[in-house]
Write a protein that holds these residues in place. Sequence first.
Motif, PDB file in Angstrom:
ATOM      1  N   PHE A  34       0.839  -1.197   0.000  1.00  0.00           N
ATOM      2  CA  PHE A  34       0.000   0.000   0.000  1.00  0.00           C
ATOM      3  C   PHE A  34       0.874   1.247   0.000  1.00  0.00           C
ATOM      4  CE2 PHE A  34      -3.604  -2.557   1.238  1.00  0.00           C
ATOM      5  CZ  PHE A  34      -3.038  -3.568   1.987  1.00  0.00           C
ATOM      6  N   TRP A  35       0.287   2.323  -0.476  1.00  0.00           N
ATOM      7  CA  TRP A  35       0.837   3.649  -0.251  1.00  0.00           C
ATOM      8  C   TRP A  35      -0.148   4.417   0.627  1.00  0.00           C
ATOM      9  CZ3 TRP A  35       5.618   5.222  -1.107  1.00  0.00           C
ATOM     10  CH2 TRP A  35       6.402   4.547  -2.045  1.00  0.00           C
ATOM     11  N   TYR A  36       0.405   5.007   1.676  1.00  0.00           N
ATOM     12  CA  TYR A  36      -0.369   5.860   2.556  1.00  0.00           C
ATOM     13  C   TYR A  36       0.147   7.289   2.422  1.00  0.00           C
ATOM     14  CZ  TYR A  36      -2.851   2.340   5.314  1.00  0.00           C
ATOM     15  OH  TYR A  36      -3.698   1.346   5.719  1.00  0.00           O
ATOM     16  N   ARG A  37      -0.752   8.203   2.713  1.00  0.00           N
ATOM     17  CA  ARG A  37      -0.387   9.609   2.757  1.00  0.00           C
ATOM     18  C   ARG A  37      -0.617  10.099   4.186  1.00  0.00           C
ATOM     19  NH1 ARG A  37      -2.249  14.689  -0.571  1.00  0.00           N
ATOM     20  NH2 ARG A  37      -2.134  16.192   1.147  1.00  0.00           N
ATOM     21  N   GLN A  38       0.314  10.887   4.683  1.00  0.00           N
ATOM     22  CA  GLN A  38       0.142  11.440   6.031  1.00  0.00           C
ATOM     23  C   GLN A  38       0.431  12.923   5.996  1.00  0.00           C
ATOM     24  OE1 GLN A  38       2.593   9.819   9.244  1.00  0.00           O
ATOM     25  NE2 GLN A  38       0.972  10.270  10.715  1.00  0.00           N
ATOM     26  N   ASP A  39      -0.567  13.703   6.378  1.00  0.00           N
ATOM     27  CA  ASP A  39      -0.390  15.141   6.517  1.00  0.00           C
ATOM     28  C   ASP A  39       0.141  15.437   7.914  1.00  0.00           C
ATOM     29  OD1 ASP A  39      -3.161  15.040   4.568  1.00  0.00           O
ATOM     30  OD2 ASP A  39      -1.460  16.253   3.939  1.00  0.00           O
ATOM     31  N   CYS A  40       0.717  16.613   8.048  1.00  0.00           N
ATOM     32  CA  CYS A  40       1.372  16.978   9.301  1.00  0.00           C
ATOM     33  C   CYS A  40       0.394  16.870  10.474  1.00  0.00           C
ATOM     34  CB  CYS A  40       1.923  18.394   9.176  1.00  0.00           C
ATOM     35  SG  CYS A  40       2.952  18.901  10.536  1.00  0.00           S
ATOM     36  N   ARG A  41       0.777  16.130  11.498  1.00  0.00           N
ATOM     37  CA  ARG A  41       0.012  15.992  12.731  1.00  0.00           C
ATOM     38  C   ARG A  41      -1.343  15.302  12.528  1.00  0.00           C
ATOM     39  NH1 ARG A  41       2.698  19.061  16.508  1.00  0.00           N
ATOM     40  NH2 ARG A  41       0.972  19.049  17.981  1.00  0.00           N
ATOM     41  N   LYS A  79      -0.082  18.667  -7.605  1.00  0.00           N
ATOM     42  CA  LYS A  79      -0.824  19.816  -7.079  1.00  0.00           C
ATOM     43  C   LYS A  79      -0.232  20.231  -5.738  1.00  0.00           C
ATOM     44  CE  LYS A  79      -3.936  18.969 -10.305  1.00  0.00           C
ATOM     45  NZ  LYS A  79      -3.879  19.743 -11.576  1.00  0.00           N
ATOM     46  N   LEU A  80      -0.510  21.454  -5.350  1.00  0.00           N
ATOM     47  CA  LEU A  80      -0.039  21.926  -4.050  1.00  0.00           C
ATOM     48  C   LEU A  80      -0.554  21.028  -2.931  1.00  0.00           C
ATOM     49  CD1 LEU A  80      -0.523  25.795  -4.443  1.00  0.00           C
ATOM     50  CD2 LEU A  80       1.599  24.486  -4.686  1.00  0.00           C
ATOM     51  N   SER A  81      -1.772  20.527  -3.112  1.00  0.00           N
ATOM     52  CA  SER A  81      -2.388  19.692  -2.084  1.00  0.00           C
ATOM     53  C   SER A  81      -1.755  18.305  -1.976  1.00  0.00           C
ATOM     54  CB  SER A  81      -3.883  19.539  -2.365  1.00  0.00           C
ATOM     55  OG  SER A  81      -4.080  18.997  -3.655  1.00  0.00           O
ATOM     56  N   ASP A  82      -0.869  17.971  -2.896  1.00  0.00           N
ATOM     57  CA  ASP A  82      -0.168  16.686  -2.804  1.00  0.00           C
ATOM     58  C   ASP A  82       0.961  16.735  -1.768  1.00  0.00           C
ATOM     59  OD1 ASP A  82      -0.356  16.150  -6.408  1.00  0.00           O
ATOM     60  OD2 ASP A  82      -1.770  15.605  -4.813  1.00  0.00           O
ATOM     61  N   SER A  83       1.275  17.910  -1.262  1.00  0.00           N
ATOM     62  CA  SER A  83       2.340  18.035  -0.257  1.00  0.00           C
ATOM     63  C   SER A  83       1.960  17.239   0.979  1.00  0.00           C
ATOM     64  CB  SER A  83       2.559  19.506   0.118  1.00  0.00           C
ATOM     65  OG  SER A  83       2.975  20.256  -0.996  1.00  0.00           O
ATOM     66  N   ALA A  84       2.797  16.290   1.336  1.00  0.00           N
ATOM     67  CA  ALA A  84       2.524  15.384   2.462  1.00  0.00           C
ATOM     68  C   ALA A  84       3.714  14.449   2.595  1.00  0.00           C
ATOM     69  CB  ALA A  84       1.253  14.571   2.224  1.00  0.00           C
ATOM     70  N   THR A  85       3.629  13.571   3.568  1.00  0.00           N
ATOM     71  CA  THR A  85       4.592  12.469   3.672  1.00  0.00           C
ATOM     72  C   THR A  85       3.933  11.216   3.119  1.00  0.00           C
ATOM     73  OG1 THR A  85       5.718  13.409   5.584  1.00  0.00           O
ATOM     74  CG2 THR A  85       5.943  11.037   5.250  1.00  0.00           C
ATOM     75  N   TYR A  86       4.643  10.511   2.264  1.00  0.00           N
ATOM     76  CA  TYR A  86       4.112   9.305   1.637  1.00  0.00           C
ATOM     77  C   TYR A  86       4.804   8.087   2.241  1.00  0.00           C
ATOM     78  CZ  TYR A  86       1.658  12.349  -1.493  1.00  0.00           C
ATOM     79  OH  TYR A  86       0.799  13.308  -1.991  1.00  0.00           O
ATOM     80  N   LEU A  87       3.981   7.196   2.744  1.00  0.00           N
ATOM     81  CA  LEU A  87       4.484   6.024   3.460  1.00  0.00           C
ATOM     82  C   LEU A  87       4.210   4.756   2.664  1.00  0.00           C
ATOM     83  CD1 LEU A  87       2.907   7.157   6.806  1.00  0.00           C
ATOM     84  CD2 LEU A  87       5.341   6.850   6.540  1.00  0.00           C
TER      85      LEU A  87
END
Lengths: 110, 115
Positions: A34-41, A79-87
């Motif tokens: 899987f790929w997960y996305r995690q936004d700050c906090r 996109k700007l909204s793609d900014s995140a950490t990808y796990l």
Amino acid sequence: RKEVEQDPGPFNVPEGATVAFNCTYSNSASQSFFWYRQDCRKEPKLLMSVYSSGNEDGRFTAQLNRASQYISLLIRDSKLSDSATYLCVVIIQGAQKLVFGQGTRLTINP
Amino acid sequence: DAMVIQNPRYQVTQFGKPVTLSCSQTLNHNVMYWYQQKSSQAPKLLFHYYDKDFNNEADTPDNFQSRRPNTSFCFLDIRSPGLGDAAMYLCATSSRGEDGQETQYFGPGTRLLVL
């Protein structure tokens, strides 16, 4: 050696660019990916499962190479909204536990 | 509708004072996990339950205990919190469908601060 290893990052790319993340896993008994996305906090959120045949969801494409024990994620037209950490996450057969990579931080710049 | 609920969302405790974090799910998933996530690090699995079967990770300190009284609830007990235990604690569930695919859900996490 870590069970799941990812590109160290961070990645800083301009909006509209294509960006690719890689992940390798060491346990050949790994069965689900899987790929997960995690936004700050925030908690990790499932982005997409990864299938042997490769799969696409809009701008996101995931690939699995079992022979090389390698998983990838491609983001097109970022996109700007793609900014995140990808796990990168792996489930090992029989263990029924999620094993996380260390994550790759992505920042999309305007 | 929230499917994995964690309470409280923020917890402040004192050094050495026991604390319990709770997690509940409405999904009837048979597997529940507790993860610890420190700043800029990946979630680290502490333990998981497959139904009532408890599975402890080898490097999980004895200071961390867990209880799962029923399918819906799972608790994380930290017997004597140290400053190094300050982190986000994430509860997750998973289940395998008839098609063999796993589905997982994470709760919003409890952020623990130790003073």
